[in-house]
Write an enzyme that holds these catalytic residues in place. Structure first.
Site, PDB file in Angstrom:
ATOM      1  N   PHE B 250       0.816  -1.229   0.000  1.00 20.92           N
ATOM      2  CA  PHE B 250       0.000   0.000   0.000  1.00 20.92           C
ATOM      3  C   PHE B 250       0.842   1.268   0.000  1.00 20.92           C
ATOM      4  O   PHE B 250       0.384   2.317   0.453  1.00 20.92           O
ATOM      5  CB  PHE B 250      -0.971  -0.010   1.201  1.00 20.92           C
ATOM      6  CG  PHE B 250      -1.760  -1.272   1.334  1.00 20.92           C
ATOM      7  CD1 PHE B 250      -2.694  -1.627   0.374  1.00 20.92           C
ATOM      8  CD2 PHE B 250      -1.551  -2.131   2.403  1.00 20.92           C
ATOM      9  CE1 PHE B 250      -3.411  -2.813   0.476  1.00 20.92           C
ATOM     10  CE2 PHE B 250      -2.255  -3.316   2.508  1.00 20.92           C
ATOM     11  CZ  PHE B 250      -3.182  -3.650   1.536  1.00 20.92           C
ATOM     12  N   GLY B 477      -0.048  -8.948  -4.067  1.00 22.24           N
ATOM     13  CA  GLY B 477      -1.364  -9.481  -3.728  1.00 22.24           C
ATOM     14  C   GLY B 477      -2.430  -9.067  -4.724  1.00 22.24           C
ATOM     15  O   GLY B 477      -3.569  -9.503  -4.643  1.00 22.24           O
ATOM     16  N   GLU B 694      -5.666   2.058  -6.950  1.00 21.98           N
ATOM     17  CA  GLU B 694      -5.898   3.137  -5.990  1.00 21.98           C
ATOM     18  C   GLU B 694      -7.256   3.825  -6.129  1.00 21.98           C
ATOM     19  O   GLU B 694      -7.760   4.399  -5.160  1.00 21.98           O
ATOM     20  CB  GLU B 694      -4.780   4.173  -6.120  1.00 21.98           C
ATOM     21  CG  GLU B 694      -3.456   3.633  -5.596  1.00 21.98           C
ATOM     22  CD  GLU B 694      -2.267   4.441  -6.080  1.00 21.98           C
ATOM     23  OE1 GLU B 694      -1.669   5.139  -5.266  1.00 21.98           O
ATOM     24  OE2 GLU B 694      -1.940   4.375  -7.287  1.00 21.98           O
TER      25      GLU B 694
END
Lengths: 325, 727
Positions: B250, B477, B694
Site C-alpha cells: 500500500f 497481492g 488506488e
C-alpha cells in the site's frame, strides 16, 4: 520476552505450591493477555506455572439452580453452554461481544478476571504509568484518554478495566473461589477488583500466590430477562467505549428487581449500585431509567477526550433497560 | 527466480475472471515470503528504537544485551562501519529510494521517536528481541516540534517540480467566492494513517564476499538494489534482490527503510546471513505513514449550481529527515468546470517519522474534503448531489482546457445510480429511519491519474507451445502475474495455462516499481511489444504452428535491455512517457454510492450497502480487478470510520502501534460491495488500461461522510467519524 522457567503442574495443590515457592511466578491460563504482556516486557514473570491442563473446565449446576464455572472453562464454551444461555443470557452475550472467535476459544474465565487494562500508556514502556511503575505519573491524564474511565478514577490512574465478561458477573452477584497453600476462600465479585486510589498497581484483592479456581453465579430468576449491550468503535474486535449488563423484572409497571453493571467507563467492572437503588420500586418508565442513569453517573470525572462517555453511558443504560421493560 | 504456472483449466483472454496463478501457493503456504528463506547459520536481528523525538545519544550501554545467551553482536553508532551518506533526493532515481535521509547507526543524532539506534543480532529471534530490550540508551534531548496542530499555521507552500505542480490558479477565485450567491467554505481534517500490510517489512540478507543476496518485501526491486549499492559501495550487479511475494504494501514498501539497510549491515558485520523481520510496532516506528492534513475547501456557485469558484488548500507535515508532499489538491484541478480556481499544497516540518505514499497519496484524503464540500453545496442549493456534479462536469481540464484522454464520469454515475437505486433516495437529511437506525445514502467521486513507466520484458515461446514471460515486476497481492499471463496469452493466441510468468527478481529484465496504479499498464506495454516482436520473427499466422514448422526449439523476443545502457534508456524512456502524458489528462474515475445506518441513541455508524461504478479502461481480469476496487473501498471505510495513528502531541511518540489499537475495518464492518466498470479502453494507455489499485479508495470516505450527513443531518469534517462526533 525475558526468559522464564516453565512449569506444568498435575493438580491445583501443586500449582499453588509452585507459585508460593517461586518469587515472581505467575499462573498461565489461556495466555491471551499474559503472553502479549510478556512479549511487550510489561510483565516479566520468573516462572510461568501453566494451569491450563488442570481439571477446572466444567460448568456444573448448583443445588439452588446457580452455576459453578470452572476457572479454566474457555470463554467460547461458557458462552455456548445451554444453562448459561437460558438462565443468564447477559453472560453469554457479554462473552460473545468480546475479543474474537479465536481468542475466545483460548481465553479462560479465571484469566478474564485478571485482564489488564488496554490503556496505551500502560502498554508502552517509554510512557509514564503508575499502574506499571508505582509512584510514576499518568501518561493518559494529559494524553490520549478517549478510552479511559470516568468512574472510580484515582489520583494517579484513569485506566479502564477492559473485560466484558466481568461486567456481566458484576451484575449477577457472582462469587470468586480462590485457592492457595493457605486454603480456599471465596470473594464476592464486588470485592474482587479494587479501585486504583493511589495504588493502581494493585488491581484485585487476590494474593500473588492465589489461583482462581471457580466462579459461582447464584440462582437469579431476574437474569433470565437480561441483556448485554456493548458500544464500540467498530462492529467487532474492539474494547467497549460503554457497555451495559442489565437484568430487569417489572411487576405491575413497577421495577421489582434490577441488576445493572457498566463496562468501558469504570476503573473496575462497575456495579451500578446507585442506579439500582433509584430504580427499585420506581415506575418502569424512561424517566425512571434516565433518573437512575443520572444518579449513577453523577460523580463521573472526565477528560476532554472521554467526556462523551458520560452521556453515552446514560443513553445506553436507558435504551438497554427500555428494551427489557 | 520465481516461476508460477497457471492453472491448466483456467479460462483465457483479456477480461476473464482467471484465478490467481499464485492462489494455490499462497493458500497452501508454499509461497515463501522474505522472512521465510532459510540459510545455514542464519542470525536474527532486532531493533532498538529511540524513545525521544530529537536529541543526541550520550551513552549506549550494551553490556547486558551482549551478556544475554545467544546474542552475537550489538551494533551501535560507536562500532559499525561507515556507510556512504544517504543522498538527498535529486534527479538520480536512486536518490528517491531511501525513506529518510538518516545514515542509520552512523550518527548519534535522533530525528524522531522510533529511529533505530541499535541492532541486536543473535542466534535466535527470541534472544535478539530480548537483547534489544536490554540495551540501555541515555539521551540528551533537544527541544523538538512534534505537534502538528500547534504549528499548522506556520505552513509554507510545497515546492513544485516539473512533474508535479503543487498548486494551480485560474482567475481570481477568492474574489469570485466573495461575489458568489451561494457558498460553502469549510475546514476538513484527516489524521495520520499507517499502511498495516498483513506482512510486516522483512529482510533476509546474505553476503558472500562483496556479493549480496537479499530477500526483501518491497514494491521496488530497483530502489532496493540501487540504494544498497550506494550505501555499501558495491556494484549493483553484485546485488540480487528476490521478492516473489509481498504480503501487501500500500505504499509502505515503496521506499527503502531502516530495517532493510540495517539487516544488510548486520549481515556484513557478523559475517552471517541475517534476517530482520520487523515487529508490527517496528513498522510503525521506522516506516512512514500517511501524514495528517488540514484542508480548506471553498466553493462558490450560482443559484442553479454552476460553480464560479473552487478553492482547495491543504497543510500536511513532513519529517525533519524526509517525507513526501502528497498531491492533496491535485484532483480538485480536474474534477469540476469552474470559472475560477485556486489550489495550493502547504507543508510544515516536524520531528516525526518521514511520511511516505499510502494508497492514492493525496487523492484519498483530498477527496474527503472536496467531495464532502460538494455534498454540502448540494444541500445548501437544495440540489441532488449527483445532479450538481453532472451540472459541473467539464468538457476539458478545468485549469487549462487540456483534453481528457478518457472521461466517462457521466457514464459511471449513471451506471452506479441505476445499480444502487439512487432515484429512490429522499433528499431531506434524517428522513429515512429503520427502527433505532437512522438511514442515509451518500455519493462521491473517485479519481486517480494514470501513468506509465518504461518496463523491460522477455517473452519466449517453446516448441511445445509453452510461453515464458520474464519481467522483474512485483506481486503484492493484486494479481500482477496473473494479469500478465493473460496479456501474453492474448497477444500470442495461446491458452493462459500455457504461460508461465517469472517476476520478483533483480536477475530478470527490470520493471518499474509497483506504485501509482501503473505497474500493470507499464509491464503490459513491454509484454505486448515483446509478443509482437516474437510474432514478427515467425511471420504471419499462429506462432505455435509456425515455430513447429521452423524446427527451432524456441523463439524469444525482448523489449528493453538488461544492460547498464538499457537502464539509462529506461530512465529516458520513462521521462518521455511522463512528459508525453502531460499532453492529456488521463485518469481512472468512478462513482461511490453507499448506505449507512447510524444508531439514533449512540451514534454508532455501520456501512450497510455499497455500489461502486468505475471507469478503469480495459479490465484484464474481472476477478482481481473487483478485488482491487473492493480493497480500496474497504480501506476507505477504514479511513472514514476508524483509522487513526495516535501521535502524542507532547512527545511525538506513536501510541497505538498495533492492530488491536489501530482500528482497521474487521469483516463485520464491511458490507457487500458491488463493483461495476464500464470496460471502455483508454485510447492513450497500453491496452487501454487506466489502473485499478488506488481509484477505489478515492472518494470512499467522503461517500460515507455524506451518507452520515444524510442519515443524521450532522456533518463531520474531522476523520474518523467516531460516534462521539455524532452524539
Amino acid at each position: 520476552m525475558k526468559p522464564f522457567a516453565y512449569l506444568s503442574p498435575p493438580d491445583v495443590a501443586t500449582a499453588v505450591r509452585m507459585v508460593a515457592d517461586q518469587p515472581g511466578a505467575k499462573f498461565l491460563g489461556g495466555g491471551t493477555n499474559l503472553v502479549d504482556l510478556m512479549r511487550q516486557n510489561i510483565v516479566q514473570p520468573s516462572t510461568v506455572v501453566d494451569v491450563s491442563g488442570l481439571p477446572l473446565t466444567t460448568v456444573t449446576e448448583l443445588p439452588d439452580g446457580g452455576l459453578r464455572i470452572g476457572a479454566l472453562v474457555r470463554n467460547s464454551h461458557l458462552a455456548a453452554d445451554p444453562l448459561v444461555r437460558s438462565r443468564y443470557p447477559v453472560l453469554s452475550q457479554a462473552i460473545l461481544a468480546g475479543a474474537s472467535g479465536q481468542l475466545r476459544n483460548m481465553a479462560t474465565v479465571g484469566g478474564n478476571l485478571l485482564q489488564r487494562t488496554r490503556c496505551p500508556y500502560f502498554s508502552d514502556l517509554a510512557a509514564e504509568c503508575a499502574k506499571r511503575e508505582p509512584g510514576s505519573g499518568c501518561g493518559a491524564a494529559g494524553g490520549f484518554s478517549r478510552g479511559s474511565a470516568v468512574l472510580g478514577t484515582g489520583t494517579s490512574c484513569i485506566a479502564t478495566h477492559p473485560s466484558d465478561l466481568c461486567v456481566a458477573l458484576a451484575a449477577l452477584d457472582a462469587t470468586v473461589e480462590v485457592e492457595s497453600v493457605r486454603g480456599v476462600r471465596r470473594i464476592p465479585f464486588g470485592e474482587f477488583h479494587r479501585l486504583p486510589a493511589d495504588t493502581p498497581h494493585l488491581e484485585t484483592t487476590l494474593a500473588a500466590d492465589e489461583l482462581v479456581t471457580a466462579v459461582e453465579v447464584p440462582a437469579s430468576p431476574v437474569a433470565r430477562r437480561s441483556h448485554y449491550r456493548k458500544v464500540r468503535d467498530r462492529a467487532s474486535y474492539a474494547f467497549a467505549l460503554v457497555s451495559v449488563a442489565a437484568a430487569l423484572e417489572v411487576r405491575d409497571g413497577t421495577v421489582a428487581v434490577v441488576r445493572l453493571a457498566l463496562g468501558g467507563v469504570g476503573t473496575k467492572p462497575w456495579r451500578a449500585v446507585e442506579a439500582e437503588r433509584v430504580l427499585t420500586g420506581a415506575p418502569a418508565t424512561e424517566e425512571s431509567f434516565r433518573a437512575a442513569a443520572e444518579a449513577e453517573l453523577a460523580d463521573a470525572v472526565a477528560t476532554p477526550h472521554n467526556e462523551f462517555k458520560i452521556e453515552l453511558a446514560k443513553r445506553v443504560i436507558v435504551s438497554t433497560l427500555g428494551g427489557l421493560a | 527466480m520465481t516461476q508460477v504456472t497457471t492453472r491448466p483449466a483456467a479460462p483465457t483472454g483479456i477480461g476473464a475472471p482467471v484465478d490467481r496463478v499464485d492462489g494455490t501457493a499462497k493458500t497452501t503456504g508454499a509461497a515463501r515470503f522474505s522472512a521465510e528463506y532459510h540459510y545455514a547459520d542464519l542470525a536474527h536481528a532486532a531493533l532498538v528504537h529511540a524513545t525521544i523525538s530529537r536529541g543526541t545519544i550520550v551513552a549506549i550501554d550494551t553490556a547486558a544485551a551482549l551478556a544475554h545467551p545467544g546474542v552475537v553482536a550489538v551494533l551501535t553508532h560507536e562500532n559499525v562501519p561507515t556507510l556512504t551518506p544517504t543522498p538527498k533526493p535529486g534527479l538520480n532515481l536512486n536518490s528517491l529510494a531511501p525513506g529518510t535521509r538518516v545514515n542509520y547507526l552512523n550518527t548519534d543524532e535522533v530525528f524522531w521517536d522510533g529511529q533505530p539506534v541499535a541492532v541486536v543480532v543473535a542466534d535466535t529471534l527470541e534472544a535478539a528481541r530480548h537483547g534489544a530490550s536490554l540495551v540501555d540508551v541515555t539521551y540528551r534531548p533537544l527541544p523538538s516540534s512534534v505537534d502538528f496542530a500547534a504549528v499548522e499555521d506556520t505552513a509554507t507552500p510545497s515546492k513544485s517540480n516539473p512533474l508535479m505542480k503543487t498548486g494551480e490558479r485560474k482567475g481570481d477565485a477568492e474574489a469570485a467566492l466573495a461575489a458568489a450567491p451561494v457558498t460553502v467554505d469549510q475546514r476538513y481534517t484527516t489524521p495520520p494513517y499507517n499502511h498495516n500490510a498483513i506482512e510486516p517489512h522483512s529482510t533476509t540478507a546474505a553476503w558472500v564476499g562483496d556479493r549480496l543476496t537479499i530477500h526483501e518485501s518491497t514494491q521496488s526491486i530497483a530502489f532496493v538494489r540501487g540504494h544498497l549499492s550506494a550505501k555499501f559501495g558495491v556494484p549493483a550487479a553484485n546485488i540480487r534482490v528476490i521478492c516473489p511475494f509481498v504480503g501487501g504494501a500500500f505504499g509502505g514498501k515503496g521506499a527503502v527503510w531502516a530495517g532493510t539497510v540495517l539487516a544488510v549491515l548486520a549481515a556484513r558485520v557478523v559475517g552471517r546471513p541475517v534476517r530482520l523481520a520487523l515487529t508490527r510496532e517496528g513498522v510503525y516506528r521506522t516506516v512512514g505513514g500517511r501524514p495528517p492534513s488540514t484542508q480548506r475547501v471553498a466553493l462558490g456557485a450560482t443559484a442553479d449550481g454552476g460553480l464560479t469558484a473552487v478553492v482547495h488548500t491543504s497543510v500536511i507535515r513532513l519529517g525533519r529527515v524526509g517525507g513526501f508532499g502528497e498531491q492533496i489538491v491535485s484532483m480538485t484541478n480536474h474534477l469540476y468546470a469552474t470559472e475560477t480556481l485556486l489550489t495550493q499544497q502547504n507543508e510544515v516540518t516536524l520531528d516525526v517519522t518521514a511520511s511516505t505514499p499510502m494508497r492514492a497519496p493525496g487523492e484519498s484524503i483530498g477527496s474527503f474534503a472536496l467531495e464532502s464540500a460538494v455534498d454540502e453545496l448540494a444541500h445548501t442549493l437544495g440540489m441532488d448531489p449527483v445532479a450538481l456534479r453532472m451540472r459541473n462536469e467539464p468538457d476539458g481540464n478545468p485549469v487549462n482546457g487540456k483534453k481528457f484522454a478518457h472521461r466517462k464520469l457521466r457514464e459511471a454515475y449513471a451506471l452506479g445510480a441505476e445499480k444502487f437505486g439512487w432515484a429512490d433516495r429522499s433528499s431531506e437529511p434524517g428522513s429515512m429511519r429503520d427502527g433505532r437506525w437512522l438511514v442515509g445514502l451518500g455519493v462521491a467521486t473517485a479519481f486517480h491519474p494514470s501513468w506509465q513507466m518504461a518496463a523491460n520484458a522477455t517473452v519466449r515461446l517453446d516448441a511445445d507451445g509453452t510461453v515464458l514471460v520474464r519481467s522483474g515486476f512485483h506481486e503484492m497481492g493484486m494479481g500482477a502475474a496473473t494479469a500478465q499471463a493473460q496479456i501474453a496469452a492474448d497477444a500470442l493466441g495461446v491458452p493462459v495455462s500455457s504461460v508461465t510468468v517469472a517476476y520478483g527478481d533483480s536477475d530478470l529484465p527490470p520493471a518499474p516499481g509497483a506504485g501509482g496504479s501503473m505497474q500493470t499498464a507499464s509491464v503490459a506495454a513491454a509484454v505486448v511489444a515483446a509478443c509482437r516482436k516474437l510474432r514478427k520473427k515467425l511471420g504471419d499466422g499462429d506462432p505455435v504452428t509456425l515455430l513447429a514448422r521452423s524446427g527451432k526449439p524456441f523463439v524469444e523476443a525482448s523489449v528493453g535491455s538488461e544492460s547498464r545502457l538499457g537502464a539509462f534508456t529506461s530512465i529516458a524512456k520513462t521521462l518521455k512517457l511522463v512528459m508525453d502524458r502531460r499532453r492529456y489528462l488521463t485518469a481512472a474515475s468512478g462513482a461511490h454510492f453507499c448506505e449507512v445506518r447510524v444508531d439514533a441513541d449512540t451514534g454508532e455508524v455501520r456501512v450497510t450497502r455499497w455500489v461502486g461504478a468505475f471507469d478503469v479502461g480495459t479490465v484484464i481480469n474481472a476477478k482481481t480487478t473487483a478485488s482491487q476496487l473492493r480493497g480500496g473501498i474497504v480501506m476507505g471505510i477504514g479511513m472514514a470510520l476508524a483509522e487513526e495513528t495516535l501521535v502524542d502531541p507532547r512527545t511525538g511518540r506513536i501510541m497505538n502501534p498495533s492492530l488491536s489499537e489501530y482500528h482497521v475495518p474487521v469483516h463485520a464492518d464491511v458490507p457487500p460491495i458491488d463493483v461495476h466498470w464500464l470496460d471502455d479502453p483508454d485510447p492513450t494507455m497500453p491496452l487501454g488500461l487506466l489502473g485499478v489499485g488506488e481509484v477505489g479508495i478515492v472518494g470512499a470516505a467522503a461517500a460515507v461522510a455524506n451518507a452520515v450527513f444524510h442519515a443524521t443531518g450532522r456533518r463531520v469534517r474531522d476523520l474518523p467519524i467516531t460516534l462521539d462526533k455524532l452524539m
